[in-house]
Design a protein around this motif. Sequence first.
Motif, mmCIF file in Angstrom:
data_model
loop_
_atom_site.group_PDB
_atom_site.id
_atom_site.type_symbol
_atom_site.label_atom_id
_atom_site.label_comp_id
_atom_site.label_asym_id
_atom_site.label_seq_id
_atom_site.Cartn_x
_atom_site.Cartn_y
_atom_site.Cartn_z
ATOM 1 N N ALA A 160 51.131 45.070 46.504
ATOM 2 C CA ALA A 160 50.298 45.864 47.406
ATOM 3 C C ALA A 160 48.852 45.381 47.450
ATOM 4 O O ALA A 160 48.114 45.714 48.379
ATOM 5 C CB ALA A 160 50.334 47.328 46.992
ATOM 6 N N ASN A 161 48.443 44.603 46.453
ATOM 7 C CA ASN A 161 47.042 44.185 46.350
ATOM 8 C C ASN A 161 46.911 42.663 46.232
ATOM 9 O O ASN A 161 46.001 42.170 45.579
ATOM 10 C CB ASN A 161 46.395 44.849 45.131
ATOM 11 N N ALA A 162 47.827 41.945 46.873
ATOM 12 C CA ALA A 162 47.882 40.493 46.709
ATOM 13 C C ALA A 162 46.570 39.816 47.078
ATOM 14 O O ALA A 162 46.085 38.937 46.348
ATOM 15 C CB ALA A 162 49.030 39.920 47.535
ATOM 16 N N GLU A 163 45.977 40.180 48.179
ATOM 17 C CA GLU A 163 44.747 39.523 48.622
ATOM 18 C C GLU A 163 43.605 39.790 47.647
ATOM 19 O O GLU A 163 42.879 38.872 47.248
ATOM 20 C CB GLU A 163 44.359 40.004 50.031
ATOM 21 N N ARG A 164 43.451 41.026 47.248
ATOM 22 C CA ARG A 164 42.384 41.393 46.314
ATOM 23 C C ARG A 164 42.559 40.701 44.967
ATOM 24 O O ARG A 164 41.588 40.313 44.326
ATOM 25 C CB ARG A 164 42.373 42.911 46.123
ATOM 26 N N MET A 165 43.793 40.528 44.531
ATOM 27 C CA MET A 165 44.058 39.986 43.204
ATOM 28 C C MET A 165 43.958 38.461 43.133
ATOM 29 O O MET A 165 44.067 37.886 42.061
ATOM 30 C CB MET A 165 45.429 40.445 42.711
ATOM 31 N N ARG A 166 43.733 37.804 44.269
ATOM 32 C CA ARG A 166 43.596 36.344 44.239
ATOM 33 C C ARG A 166 42.474 35.908 43.293
ATOM 34 O O ARG A 166 42.571 34.887 42.624
ATOM 35 C CB ARG A 166 43.331 35.806 45.641
ATOM 36 N N ASP A 167 41.400 36.671 43.254
ATOM 37 C CA ASP A 167 40.249 36.314 42.424
ATOM 38 C C ASP A 167 40.519 36.525 40.937
ATOM 39 O O ASP A 167 39.759 36.060 40.101
ATOM 40 C CB ASP A 167 39.023 37.138 42.853
ATOM 41 N N TYR A 168 41.611 37.207 40.601
ATOM 42 C CA TYR A 168 41.983 37.379 39.189
ATOM 43 C C TYR A 168 42.341 36.025 38.573
ATOM 44 O O TYR A 168 42.086 35.777 37.400
ATOM 45 C CB TYR A 168 43.167 38.348 39.105
ATOM 46 N N ILE A 169 42.929 35.152 39.375
ATOM 47 C CA ILE A 169 43.274 33.802 38.915
ATOM 48 C C ILE A 169 42.069 32.903 39.167
ATOM 49 O O ILE A 169 41.689 32.665 40.308
ATOM 50 C CB ILE A 169 44.522 33.260 39.636
ATOM 51 N N SER A 170 41.468 32.439 38.086
ATOM 52 C CA SER A 170 40.242 31.650 38.224
ATOM 53 C C SER A 170 40.506 30.158 38.408
ATOM 54 O O SER A 170 39.685 29.455 38.997
ATOM 55 C CB SER A 170 39.346 31.864 36.996
#
Length: 198
Positions: A160-170
Amino acid sequence: PMGVALHAVNRSQAGPGSKVVVLGVGPIGLGAVIWLKHKGVEHVVAVDLSTDRLERARRFGADAVIQAGVGDLGDQLRALHGTARRGYVGTDIFIDAAGSPAALAEIVSLAKFRSHLTVVAVYKQPVPMDLSAMLHKEMSMSTSLAYPDELGEVVAFLGANAERMRDYISHHYELADIHAAVDQARRPDAAKVMVEMR
């Protein structure tokens, strides 16, 4: 890491009105910040040595950040969470994702009556704890390992939050560059380092 973080948050028993400090915002601590805010926790403070990690924690919803070793931690937490009886900090819950014995000792000395400490960090050596101080404050402590019941919630959240969570992977690496990926994961600017097997 998001599953480990969710289990730690669940073990901490943080609720909407809680004032929480997350010590260490690498992949698991950052995940804890994300879950705490997702669950409506009132105020979350991220503490870390790395300004890069603190900035990422702020982007993911930390209400305040404190750079470890800069200024007095107790004074900074009192400014954010208020002062409890006998001058202790007003923080309700501490989540240790840093793995620093010195930080644990400092938290026990600062914590208020009936506050809670959840340890999710892995310690490779025995850690001395001031159980007498914890006893006199009626502090409670829980530990947290893995994610025995949380995987379904994590998968749904990430979907549900794929776009937002992209920044979790540095950082992204190919399998052939596994050694560089491991080196990067040890650096303070890393959040989640992903090795992709194609």
